[in-house]
Design a protein around this motif. Structure first.
Motif, short mmCIF file in Angstrom:
data_model
loop_
_atom_site.label_atom_id
_atom_site.label_comp_id
_atom_site.label_asym_id
_atom_site.label_seq_id
_atom_site.Cartn_x
_atom_site.Cartn_y
_atom_site.Cartn_z
N VAL A 173 0.82 -1.21 0.00
CA VAL A 173 0.00 0.00 0.00
C VAL A 173 0.85 1.26 0.00
CG1 VAL A 173 -1.98 -1.17 1.06
CG2 VAL A 173 -0.31 -0.01 2.54
N GLY A 174 2.16 1.08 -0.22
CA GLY A 174 3.03 2.25 -0.41
C GLY A 174 3.43 2.95 0.86
N ILE A 175 3.32 2.25 2.00
CA ILE A 175 3.73 2.88 3.26
C ILE A 175 5.14 2.42 3.57
CG2 ILE A 175 3.28 3.00 5.74
CD1 ILE A 175 0.29 2.84 5.00
N THR A 176 6.08 3.35 3.51
CA THR A 176 7.48 2.97 3.66
C THR A 176 8.04 3.44 4.99
OG1 THR A 176 8.11 4.96 2.48
CG2 THR A 176 7.94 2.95 1.20
N GLU A 177 7.22 4.16 5.74
CA GLU A 177 7.66 4.62 7.05
C GLU A 177 6.46 4.50 7.99
OE1 GLU A 177 10.68 8.10 7.93
OE2 GLU A 177 8.62 8.86 7.98
N VAL A 178 6.69 3.97 9.19
CA VAL A 178 5.60 3.84 10.15
C VAL A 178 6.06 4.36 11.51
CG1 VAL A 178 4.33 1.89 9.15
CG2 VAL A 178 6.34 1.45 10.58
N GLU A 179 5.07 4.75 12.31
CA GLU A 179 5.39 5.09 13.69
C GLU A 179 5.23 3.83 14.53
OE1 GLU A 179 5.54 9.43 15.15
OE2 GLU A 179 3.48 8.68 15.26
N VAL A 180 6.29 3.48 15.23
CA VAL A 180 6.23 2.30 16.08
C VAL A 180 6.49 2.71 17.52
CG1 VAL A 180 6.93 0.70 14.27
CG2 VAL A 180 8.67 1.77 15.72
N ARG A 181 6.15 1.79 18.40
CA ARG A 181 6.41 2.00 19.80
C ARG A 181 7.88 1.66 20.06
NH1 ARG A 181 2.47 -0.08 24.46
NH2 ARG A 181 3.74 0.67 26.16
N ARG A 182 8.57 2.55 20.73
CA ARG A 182 9.96 2.27 21.07
C ARG A 182 10.04 1.11 22.04
NH1 ARG A 182 13.57 7.47 22.46
NH2 ARG A 182 13.23 8.37 20.41
N PRO A 183 11.10 0.29 21.93
CA PRO A 183 11.25 -0.83 22.87
C PRO A 183 11.22 -0.31 24.31
CG PRO A 183 12.89 -0.98 21.13
CD PRO A 183 12.18 0.33 20.93
N LEU A 184 10.56 -1.07 25.18
CA LEU A 184 10.55 -0.71 26.60
C LEU A 184 11.92 -1.00 27.19
CD1 LEU A 184 7.02 -2.06 27.56
CD2 LEU A 184 7.74 0.33 27.47
N LYS A 185 12.36 -0.10 28.04
CA LYS A 185 13.66 -0.29 28.70
C LYS A 185 13.45 -1.07 29.99
CE LYS A 185 16.49 3.29 28.67
NZ LYS A 185 16.92 4.71 28.80
N VAL A 186 14.22 -2.13 30.13
CA VAL A 186 14.07 -3.00 31.28
C VAL A 186 15.38 -3.08 32.05
CG1 VAL A 186 13.41 -5.32 32.06
CG2 VAL A 186 12.37 -4.36 29.98
N GLY A 187 15.37 -2.56 33.28
CA GLY A 187 16.55 -2.63 34.14
C GLY A 187 16.61 -3.97 34.85
N ILE A 188 17.79 -4.57 34.88
CA ILE A 188 17.96 -5.90 35.49
C ILE A 188 18.98 -5.81 36.62
CG2 ILE A 188 18.74 -8.27 35.06
CD1 ILE A 188 17.82 -7.79 32.09
N VAL A 189 18.55 -6.16 37.81
CA VAL A 189 19.44 -6.09 38.98
C VAL A 189 19.51 -7.49 39.58
CG1 VAL A 189 19.80 -5.02 41.24
CG2 VAL A 189 18.61 -3.74 39.43
N SER A 190 20.72 -7.94 39.93
CA SER A 190 20.86 -9.21 40.64
C SER A 190 21.23 -8.92 42.08
CB SER A 190 21.98 -10.05 40.02
OG SER A 190 21.46 -11.01 39.15
N THR A 191 20.71 -9.75 42.97
CA THR A 191 21.12 -9.57 44.36
C THR A 191 21.48 -10.92 44.96
OG1 THR A 191 20.50 -8.70 46.52
CG2 THR A 191 18.75 -9.70 45.24
N GLY A 192 22.26 -10.91 46.01
CA GLY A 192 22.72 -12.14 46.65
C GLY A 192 24.17 -12.00 47.03
N ASP A 193 24.47 -12.21 48.31
CA ASP A 193 25.85 -12.05 48.76
C ASP A 193 26.75 -13.14 48.22
OD1 ASP A 193 25.34 -9.77 50.15
OD2 ASP A 193 24.94 -10.78 52.05
N GLU A 194 26.14 -14.23 47.70
CA GLU A 194 26.95 -15.33 47.19
C GLU A 194 27.20 -15.22 45.68
OE1 GLU A 194 23.77 -15.29 47.51
OE2 GLU A 194 22.71 -16.94 46.52
N ILE A 195 26.62 -14.18 45.05
CA ILE A 195 26.69 -14.07 43.59
C ILE A 195 27.91 -13.25 43.16
CG2 ILE A 195 25.39 -13.36 41.53
CD1 ILE A 195 23.82 -15.36 43.07
N VAL A 196 28.68 -13.78 42.22
CA VAL A 196 29.76 -13.00 41.63
C VAL A 196 29.54 -12.92 40.12
CG1 VAL A 196 31.43 -13.66 43.43
CG2 VAL A 196 31.31 -15.00 41.31
N SER A 197 30.22 -11.97 39.49
CA SER A 197 30.00 -11.80 38.05
C SER A 197 30.72 -12.92 37.30
CB SER A 197 30.51 -10.43 37.61
OG SER A 197 31.84 -10.54 37.16
N PRO A 198 30.26 -13.21 36.07
CA PRO A 198 30.85 -14.33 35.31
C PRO A 198 32.35 -14.16 35.08
CG PRO A 198 28.97 -13.38 34.13
CD PRO A 198 29.15 -12.57 35.34
#
Lengths: 410, 410
Positions: A173-198
């Motif tokens: 139908v000739g539509i070459t540009e659309v308005e889309v919803r921007r990706p939602l930003k998701v913050g990820i936090v880990s907790t635990g005194d026994e956890i270390v980074s990889p």
């Protein structure tokens, strides 16, 4: 066992969250085809008919259907070949009765023609004459003007997530540009005194952070934008500071870890301290995944996910994935667990609790079977061996070998 | 009808292609978590045990299981509380018989302990003494050292496509960078004198290019890198020049369009002219999708796809998608059409031909039903309305309403 009394079902949890959710809708202009996987902000309507003309769907001859009525092998219709349709061009004169125009698949029917006879049902007597051995009905072997899409027609609805074929219809139908919803930003936090980074070598009593990475992948594959905030010790002040930052900088926060009661309490109090309305449920009546906290803080969802890797991913799929994908929980959810497979062994389950079993899918005599991957929910290897998750509904006290279960691919 | 004699089945087409395929494997180092969706180049083996110690899976008390044998409400076991395990730390002394250590989920068992009693099955008499009302078996409520992953164990196999949980297991074993296969480059060429780009307003007899955009999205969502080469007129010299360029610059080429016999012949001859071994089959015994050409030119696949949008996507799913995803056709293909649904109406099909029906999925009395989206294969709107493709196997002469069909989501 006190917690079990407070535990809510998945649908109750969704309802509680929905009441307070208010995820932002940020617009972004995108060109097709890069808009793949993004959600449309507005309805898309066609400005033109597609195709814009009556179009042949086979190779053959454009005719007036009436001229072929009654035609057969023994009593064929004779038609004069009056011209040939060139691809991409409009025939310049109209089709007179008793005549035919040579036409290829995709060609435009001349005015007056209303059907196409397949070349297989014709014979050429000479350069100017064909015989037609089978009649065609009006409209046969033709896509009529506007039959695919009519001008003014709704082509795609607001909120729709663009698949490959949706890019195709936008192009049509000739539509070459659309308005889309921007990706939602998701913050990820880990907790635990026994956890270390990889990157670190775990000392005695320590394990590497698994959930941050699983969640990162899960957010990304649902169209979200994951941001890792690393590992925070189980201390109220430190956790509060990090969560408040993640909450401020994102549309949604996932806190993982803290399956022990003490840590859960801290996580709970921290989430509650962030704002209103705060924690909406403690505990889900599912297994694995019970120690889940759901909260909304000023419209943004905050989840306290269980520490066990399997539990975390199960809860993500049930409560987080729809929000990341659509910004809301869908009304019809039967396609969330779209597969049906027969379970290979008896599985016990408590009534009043939904169970999610990791399964490998196998084919036996043309039937799909789900083979439970047994093992503790703390095992990441378990999840890696699985092809999917099978659901045992809360009404059941288990399933027997051979019974059909609903499965979602992982 | 001559073509039908030459038409091959999908599995025959795959076998023909496989014999000559030689897709390049280009390595790229990627950090997790961004490696999501990419295929591992090599096997991944664990260097360490996960967990590296015996780990509690519940809150409670680390004990010697033997000390709880026979314990009951009426005849509990009395244990002396000798210490508390701190998260992320190794207990400094071992557990003596008759004693217990307080431990939280995720904590490290002291030497000597072999099980954890859930806090719910204990009572604290005083600060130094608990009673245990239920026995535990050795290993109960514990993930043993190496129980999740053993040092030396194969964690993920070469060729595996990384899912969220796979990122998790890589993190667990401390692998933060992996070698993955670079996405295959797929050149997309459209042909047809009636085709104009979506930016243009089609004149009489013209239609906009749909397939380039559908194919772009389909390549992308299968992990490939699509490159659009635009629209080429149906002329041998122009088409040859463009296809030769796309072939040179990519790992795979998709030519779409040209469903009319004349154009198909040109496309065929052009593909054949590119190199050896050339065209391997003309025509697939499927509907829609019959006018498909499959070729391999010096190891690179080149497909001549039908012009109709539905046919193009059907053939893409069957013959192109596996190559883009994996670089080869999988041996076990039962998860390609993983859903089972009952069809809502009779569908006729010719024996000896596989039929692919666009369906909408609906739930009726807890059962999944597939509702055929009827209409011609030239209609893109058809594909947009569909949730999936249902397969009717070649052995069948159709399906009756209520029969179960295999479905792939689109």
């Amino acid at each position: 066992m006190q917690e079990l009394f407070n535990a809510v079902t998945v649908s109750k949890a969704r309802a509680l969250m929905s009441r307070h959710l208010s995820l932002p809708v940020r617009a972004e202009k995108m060109r097709i085809p890069s808009a793949l996987g993004h959600c449309l902000l507005d309805d898309v309507t066609a400005a033109i008919d597609v195709p814009g003309f009556d179009r042949a769907t086979v190779d053959g001859f454009a005719v007036r259907a009436g001229d072929t009525f009654g035609a057969s092998e023994g009593m064929p219709a004779y038609l004069e070949v009056a011209g040939e349709v060139l691809m991409g061009q409009a025939p310049d004169v109209s089709l007179e009765p008793g005549r035919a125009w040579r036409i290829a698949t995709g060609g435009m029917l001349p005015t007056g023609a209303d059907a196409v006879v397949m070349v297989e049902h014709t014979e050429e007597l000479d350069e100017r004459t064909i015989v037609v051995t089978r009649p065609v009905a009006p409209g046969e072997n033709v896509i009529r003007k506007g039959e695919d899409i009519e001008a003014g027609q709704l082509v795609l609805s607001a909120g729709h997530r663009l698949r490959p074929q949706d890019l195709g219809i936008l192009a049509a139908v000739g539509i070459t540009e659309v308005e889309v919803r921007r990706p939602l930003k998701v913050g990820i936090v880990s907790t635990g005194d026994e956890i270390v980074s990889p990157e670190q070598t775990p000392g005695a009593g320590q394990v590497r952070d698994i959930n941050s990475y699983t969640l990162y992948g899960a957010v990304l594959s649902n169209g979200g934008e994951p941001i890792l905030y690393g590992i925070v010790p189980d201390r109220f002040d430190l956790l509060q500071k990090k969560l408040a930052q993640a909450w401020k900088e994102n549309d949604m926060v996932l806190l993982s870890g803290g399956s022990s009661v003490g840590v859960r309490d801290v996580a709970d109090r921290v989430i509650q301290s962030l704002g209103r309305p705060g924690v909406l449920f403690h505990g889900l009546s599912i297994k694995p995944g019970k120690p889940t906290v759901g909260a909304v803080i000023e419209g943004k969802p905050v989840f306290g996910l269980p520490g066990h890797p399997v539990s975390t991913l199960v809860v993500f799929e049930l409560l987080v994935a729809p929000l990341v994908r659509l910004g809301r929980y869908p009304e019809e959810d039967f396609l969330e667990f779209p597969l049906r497979a027969r379970i290979t062994r008896n599985i016990r389950s408590a009534a009043g609790r939904e169970d999610y079993i990791r399964v490998k899918l196998v084919l036996r005599q043309q039937e799909l079977w789900a083979e439970p991957v047994l093992g503790k929910s703390g095992l990441i290897s378990n999840l890696v061996k699985a092809d999917g998750l099978a659901r045992i509904s809360a009404e059941k006290e288990g399933v027997e070998a051979g019974e059909t279960v609903e499965v979602k691919l992982l």
